[in-house]
Scaffold this motif. Structure first.
Motif, PDB file in Angstrom:
ATOM      1  N   GLY A   1      -8.269  19.402   3.124  1.00 17.68           N
ATOM      2  CA  GLY A   1      -9.589  19.762   3.632  1.00 17.68           C
ATOM      3  C   GLY A   1     -10.038  21.093   3.075  1.00 17.68           C
ATOM      4  O   GLY A   1      -9.264  21.811   2.436  1.00 17.68           O
TER       5      GLY A   1
ATOM      6  N   GLN B   1      -7.838  17.581  -3.960  1.00 21.30           N
ATOM      7  CA  GLN B   1      -7.817  16.132  -3.785  1.00 21.30           C
ATOM      8  C   GLN B   1      -6.858  15.464  -4.764  1.00 21.30           C
ATOM      9  O   GLN B   1      -6.104  14.549  -4.388  1.00 21.30           O
ATOM     10  CB  GLN B   1      -9.237  15.564  -3.986  1.00 21.30           C
TER      11      GLN B   1
ATOM     12  N   VAL C   1      -7.340  13.966   6.266  1.00 17.72           N
ATOM     13  CA  VAL C   1      -8.489  14.775   5.868  1.00 17.72           C
ATOM     14  C   VAL C   1      -9.023  15.469   7.119  1.00 17.72           C
ATOM     15  O   VAL C   1      -9.415  14.812   8.086  1.00 17.72           O
ATOM     16  CB  VAL C   1      -9.599  13.923   5.222  1.00 17.72           C
TER      17      VAL C   1
ATOM     18  N   ASN D   1     -11.701  18.349   8.906  1.00 19.55           N
ATOM     19  CA  ASN D   1     -13.014  18.973   8.747  1.00 19.55           C
ATOM     20  C   ASN D   1     -13.444  19.510  10.104  1.00 19.55           C
ATOM     21  O   ASN D   1     -13.349  18.804  11.104  1.00 19.55           O
ATOM     22  CB  ASN D   1     -14.034  17.938   8.237  1.00 19.55           C
TER      23      ASN D   1
ATOM     24  N   GLU E   1     -10.793  14.023  10.305  1.00 18.52           N
ATOM     25  CA  GLU E   1     -11.948  13.188   9.956  1.00 18.52           C
ATOM     26  C   GLU E   1     -11.499  11.766   9.613  1.00 18.52           C
ATOM     27  O   GLU E   1     -12.154  10.785   9.956  1.00 18.52           O
ATOM     28  CB  GLU E   1     -12.672  13.822   8.761  1.00 18.52           C
ATOM     29  N   GLN E   2     -10.359  11.666   8.909  1.00 23.23           N
ATOM     30  CA  GLN E   2      -9.796  10.350   8.570  1.00 23.23           C
ATOM     31  C   GLN E   2      -8.344  10.551   8.169  1.00 23.23           C
ATOM     32  O   GLN E   2      -7.979  11.566   7.568  1.00 23.23           O
ATOM     33  CB  GLN E   2     -10.574   9.707   7.411  1.00 23.23           C
TER      34      GLN E   2
ATOM     35  N   VAL F   1      -7.545   5.934   2.064  1.00 27.65           N
ATOM     36  CA  VAL F   1      -8.485   7.035   2.283  1.00 27.65           C
ATOM     37  C   VAL F   1      -9.415   7.176   1.085  1.00 27.65           C
ATOM     38  O   VAL F   1     -10.614   7.407   1.240  1.00 27.65           O
ATOM     39  CB  VAL F   1      -7.730   8.356   2.556  1.00 27.65           C
TER      40      VAL F   1
ATOM     41  N   PRO G   1     -13.330   5.351   2.259  1.00 28.90           N
ATOM     42  CA  PRO G   1     -13.703   6.490   3.101  1.00 28.90           C
ATOM     43  C   PRO G   1     -14.585   6.013   4.250  1.00 28.90           C
ATOM     44  O   PRO G   1     -15.399   5.114   4.090  1.00 28.90           O
ATOM     45  CB  PRO G   1     -14.472   7.404   2.137  1.00 28.90           C
ATOM     46  N   GLN G   2     -14.405   6.633   5.414  1.00 20.76           N
ATOM     47  CA  GLN G   2     -15.152   6.190   6.593  1.00 20.76           C
ATOM     48  C   GLN G   2     -16.424   6.994   6.819  1.00 20.76           C
ATOM     49  O   GLN G   2     -17.336   6.523   7.482  1.00 20.76           O
ATOM     50  CB  GLN G   2     -14.253   6.286   7.832  1.00 20.76           C
ATOM     51  N   THR G   3     -16.460   8.211   6.302  1.00 20.86           N
ATOM     52  CA  THR G   3     -17.610   9.081   6.552  1.00 20.86           C
ATOM     53  C   THR G   3     -18.141   9.670   5.259  1.00 20.86           C
ATOM     54  O   THR G   3     -17.444   9.691   4.234  1.00 20.86           O
ATOM     55  CB  THR G   3     -17.223  10.239   7.493  1.00 20.86           C
TER      56      THR G   3
ATOM     57  N   VAL H   1     -15.833  12.506   4.007  1.00 21.75           N
ATOM     58  CA  VAL H   1     -14.604  12.082   3.315  1.00 21.75           C
ATOM     59  C   VAL H   1     -14.936  11.553   1.920  1.00 21.75           C
ATOM     60  O   VAL H   1     -14.265  11.885   0.940  1.00 21.75           O
ATOM     61  CB  VAL H   1     -13.829  11.044   4.143  1.00 21.75           C
TER      62      VAL H   1
ATOM     63  N   MET I   1     -13.382  13.706  -1.102  1.00 22.73           N
ATOM     64  CA  MET I   1     -12.343  13.086  -1.934  1.00 22.73           C
ATOM     65  C   MET I   1     -12.781  13.009  -3.384  1.00 22.73           C
ATOM     66  O   MET I   1     -11.955  12.963  -4.286  1.00 22.73           O
ATOM     67  CB  MET I   1     -12.008  11.682  -1.416  1.00 22.73           C
TER      68      MET I   1
END
Length: 326
Positions: free
Chosen positions: A38, A196, A208, A210, A215-216, A223, A227-229, A232, A236
């Protein structure tokens, strides 16, 4: 799950009114290499220092091998920490640096030197036992610091940005050595980094962080690929985050193709072209003032090159659009 796993249970760290780590939960597998990743100030180093016992836990608990270690002093936790600056004693030989913690425990000279030589053999420094730290290269100093941490036979080795002081070539070499060592020892390595590439090269699992939270987290490949957000995906790297009518999507830059403007393509104007060896990076501005990055194999690009200002078409398969949840 093994009861030797390290688990963070609602771990919180406050500095006055500032919350540096906010009630995080995570279980580290006992034989894995995990990277805490991060930006500066996200809480990753505070998390590592709480595990080590160099920072107190404001709330929550840290459980290793079925016991809450958050109230124990560092030497009794079953963890060992390798610091960013290595913190070697300049007046002690390599052998005595490695053996130092055993000396503090009252282990006799012959026994502690024997164990220190075993550790130096593990990190391939047997021939340097009698040297002083300033007679070693940066990479050799790092291996001495590793041997000194490992001589305590920890269940978990904690590494605080251990490669940041090394030049790029040596950093890549040491990544391989760290990974090999973790597999040989079969213990958990927890490694803090803001790089990264470093995290992807080393980690079985990536966390990760934040703004003081996770965050994930998950397998490194997941990852990166899912990525979910938006944070991220952008942190990344290697992804475009594009707003479409039905939400935000991450699209890998190497999944974007570039052509002349054609029907069905997303049209844009080239803003930058950068040669990167095996690939050429092409940046383009599309409608809505959104930027899209395409990584094109160098042979493909130079067969039909584009320059800043050119109007181009951008294509990607819908299967490469990954919807973000936040």
């Amino acid at each position: 799950m093994s009861n030797q796993d390290l688990e963070l249970v609602s771990v919180t760290k406050r500095y006055g009114e500032t919350v540096a780590v906010d009630a995080i939960n995570y279980r580290f597998k006992s034989d894995s290499y995990t990277c805490l990743l991060g930006p500066s100030g996200c809480g990753k180093s505070s998390t590592l220092r709480m595990i080590a016992g160099h920072e107190s836990v404001s709330d929550g608990s840290i459980v290793l091998d079925g016991r809450d270690i958050s109230v124990l002093p560092p030497a009794q936790r079953g963890t060992a920490m390798m610091f960013q600056n290595y913190a070697l004693f300049p007046h002690l030989s390599v052998l005595d640096n490695v053996a130092f913690s055993l000396k503090m425990k009252g282990v006799d000279t012959a026994k502690r030197h024997g164990e220190a030589r075993d550790m130096l053999a593990l990190v391939d420094l047997t021939d340097f036992a009698d040297r002083l730290p300033d007679q070693l290269s940066g990479g050799q100093q790092q291996r001495v610091a590793l041997a000194r941490a490992l001589i305590t036979r920890p269940q978990v080795l904690l590494l605080d940005e251990p490669l940041s002081a090394l030049d790029p070539f040596l950093r890549i070499r040491m990544r391989g050595e760290l990974r090999k060592l973790q597999k040989e020892l079969g213990i958990s390595f927890i490694h803090v980094t803001h790089g990264q590439d470093e995290a992807l090269a080393l980690a079985d699992d990536i966390i990760v962080m934040n703004n003081a939270v996770i965050e994930q987290a998950g397998p490194a490949r997941d990852v990166f690929n899912a990525p979910q957000t938006k944070f991220v995906a952008q942190f990344m790297g290697g992804h475009n985050v594009i707003a479409l009518p039905d939400g935000h999507f991450a699209i890998r830059a190497d999944a974007v193709a570039v052509t002349a403007p054609t029907k069905g393509a997303v049209e844009g104007n080239v803003t930058a072209v950068e040669y990167q060896g095996t690939h050429v990076s092409v940046s383009a501005r599309i409608t809505g003032d959104q930027d899209v990055l395409a990584l094109i194999p160098d042979t493909t690009f130079f067969a039909n090159p584009h320059n800043p200002g050119d109007r181009i078409g951008l294509h990607w398969d819908a299967s490469n659009q990954h919807k973000l949840i936040a």
